[in-house]
Design an enzyme around this catalytic site. Sequence first.
Site, short mmCIF file in Angstrom:
data_model
loop_
_atom_site.label_atom_id
_atom_site.label_comp_id
_atom_site.label_asym_id
_atom_site.label_seq_id
_atom_site.Cartn_x
_atom_site.Cartn_y
_atom_site.Cartn_z
N SER A 1 9.37 -2.01 4.85
CA SER A 1 10.29 -1.26 4.01
C SER A 1 11.68 -1.89 4.00
O SER A 1 12.56 -1.44 3.27
CB SER A 1 10.39 0.20 4.49
OG SER A 1 10.77 0.25 5.86
N GLY B 1 3.27 -5.30 5.54
CA GLY B 1 4.17 -4.71 4.56
C GLY B 1 5.58 -4.75 5.09
O GLY B 1 5.99 -5.67 5.79
N LYS C 1 7.33 1.47 18.86
CA LYS C 1 8.43 2.38 18.54
C LYS C 1 8.08 3.85 18.76
O LYS C 1 8.97 4.70 18.84
CB LYS C 1 8.91 2.17 17.11
CG LYS C 1 7.90 2.51 16.03
CD LYS C 1 8.47 2.16 14.66
CE LYS C 1 7.47 2.37 13.54
NZ LYS C 1 8.02 1.94 12.23
N TYR D 1 -2.51 2.40 -5.87
CA TYR D 1 -1.26 2.57 -5.11
C TYR D 1 -0.17 3.13 -6.03
O TYR D 1 0.23 2.48 -7.01
CB TYR D 1 -0.79 1.26 -4.51
CG TYR D 1 -1.74 0.61 -3.53
CD1 TYR D 1 -2.80 1.32 -2.95
CD2 TYR D 1 -1.57 -0.72 -3.15
CE1 TYR D 1 -3.66 0.73 -2.04
CE2 TYR D 1 -2.43 -1.33 -2.24
CZ TYR D 1 -3.48 -0.60 -1.70
OH TYR D 1 -4.33 -1.21 -0.81
N ASP E 1 -0.97 -8.70 -2.02
CA ASP E 1 -2.10 -7.79 -2.18
C ASP E 1 -1.62 -6.42 -2.63
O ASP E 1 -0.68 -5.86 -2.05
CB ASP E 1 -2.85 -7.66 -0.85
CG ASP E 1 -4.04 -6.72 -0.97
OD1 ASP E 1 -5.10 -7.19 -1.42
OD2 ASP E 1 -3.91 -5.54 -0.62
N SER F 1 -3.48 -3.30 8.03
CA SER F 1 -3.01 -2.55 9.19
C SER F 1 -3.08 -3.34 10.50
O SER F 1 -3.53 -2.83 11.52
CB SER F 1 -3.81 -1.25 9.33
OG SER F 1 -3.15 -0.32 10.15
N PRO F 2 -2.61 -4.60 10.52
CA PRO F 2 -2.67 -5.39 11.75
C PRO F 2 -1.78 -4.85 12.86
O PRO F 2 -2.04 -5.14 14.04
CB PRO F 2 -2.21 -6.78 11.31
CG PRO F 2 -1.36 -6.53 10.10
CD PRO F 2 -2.01 -5.38 9.40
N ASN G 1 7.63 -10.35 10.52
CA ASN G 1 6.17 -10.39 10.52
C ASN G 1 5.65 -11.79 10.18
O ASN G 1 4.68 -12.27 10.79
CB ASN G 1 5.60 -9.40 9.51
CG ASN G 1 5.76 -7.95 9.94
OD1 ASN G 1 5.89 -7.65 11.12
ND2 ASN G 1 5.77 -7.05 8.97
N TRP H 1 0.81 -1.22 0.00
CA TRP H 1 0.00 0.00 0.00
C TRP H 1 0.85 1.27 0.00
O TRP H 1 0.75 2.09 -0.91
CB TRP H 1 -0.93 -0.04 1.21
CG TRP H 1 -1.68 1.22 1.49
CD1 TRP H 1 -2.03 2.20 0.60
CD2 TRP H 1 -2.20 1.64 2.75
NE1 TRP H 1 -2.73 3.21 1.23
CE2 TRP H 1 -2.84 2.88 2.56
CE3 TRP H 1 -2.18 1.07 4.02
CZ2 TRP H 1 -3.46 3.57 3.60
CZ3 TRP H 1 -2.80 1.76 5.05
CH2 TRP H 1 -3.43 2.99 4.84
#
Length: 337
Positions: A288, A286, A216, A54, A49, A206-207, A296, A21
């Site tokens: 980066s 997701g 953080k 996007y 997904d 957005s879990p 995850n 996303w």
Amino acid sequence: MEFRYLGNSGLKVSAISYGNWVTHGSQVEADRATECVRAALDAGITTFDTADVYANGKAESILGDALAGERREGLEIFTKVYFPTGEKTHNDTGLSRKHIHESINNSLKRLRTDYVDLYQAHRYDHFTPLEETMEAFADVVRSGKALYIGVSEWTPDQLRAGHALARELRIPFVSNQPQYNALYRIIEPEVVPTSRELGISQIVFSPIAQGVLTGKYQPGQPPPAGSRATDESGGAGFIKNLVENDDLLGRVQQLAPLAEAEGLTMAQLAVAWVLQNDNIASAITGGSRPEQVKANAEAAGKTLSAETMAGIDEALGDAVQRDGSLVGKASPGRRLV
């Protein structure tokens, strides 16, 4: 990796899916994005997904390039249609027959595939008859360009109406994609029970509350450099109200000992919490950096103890949003172009 059935269908998806996303094409450039996709594949993730909106198509292109050469039968590729794309002229939006057919063709080109496993209505379109939308989706399925149909952020009534038309048209309507995490539970009162009744699974985004549940963000402290909250092009606006809420951030810090007791990071605890709900087929994560993706994925198959689940509820308390009347508010109340 754990695999779960998607709705009342024979399709299995990885319990952790990889989504792009606010990363591919905006926060993360192509080389790093490819590294993240490779990390997902190495971790056993098979479900990916994305959406045409996007980065205005760039995210689909980057994902398509990153997956090129993989055995297509071993992947589940999802994309979505609704928001303005391309030149963003008067018909480049919504769920009209025209926009759906043009969008699926463009998405397949960018994704470098002949079909997607799941094609999703990114929001509910209040300005196109639902019959037109579902008939267009039926055309997409019958042409072999998508195998299953899903939606995102639909209300229980919208799910019922769409599902009834799908049954009439004999196409598989199997999923809904809402936001869901330990802080945001608005689907629990009505969407989940309705979906169970209809044979629809949730594929949730957005879990980890876009990083807030990782711990953080510290109360009384500025967001860490390089975090999403500091990246105006990478989704900072979506979490502004969360990272400025010191009471909420303080409550999140109380989850650290619970995660430690389970042998998990706080991010893994958040993902594992989502997957305790048996109506969740997959949690979209997701990243980066490749190491985030790998970490995850390790939340798959983790069963949290009853004590941990109760401890999460106690720690977060009234910071949790449970108002079911908010469901569907993400669908625009006006035509976007």
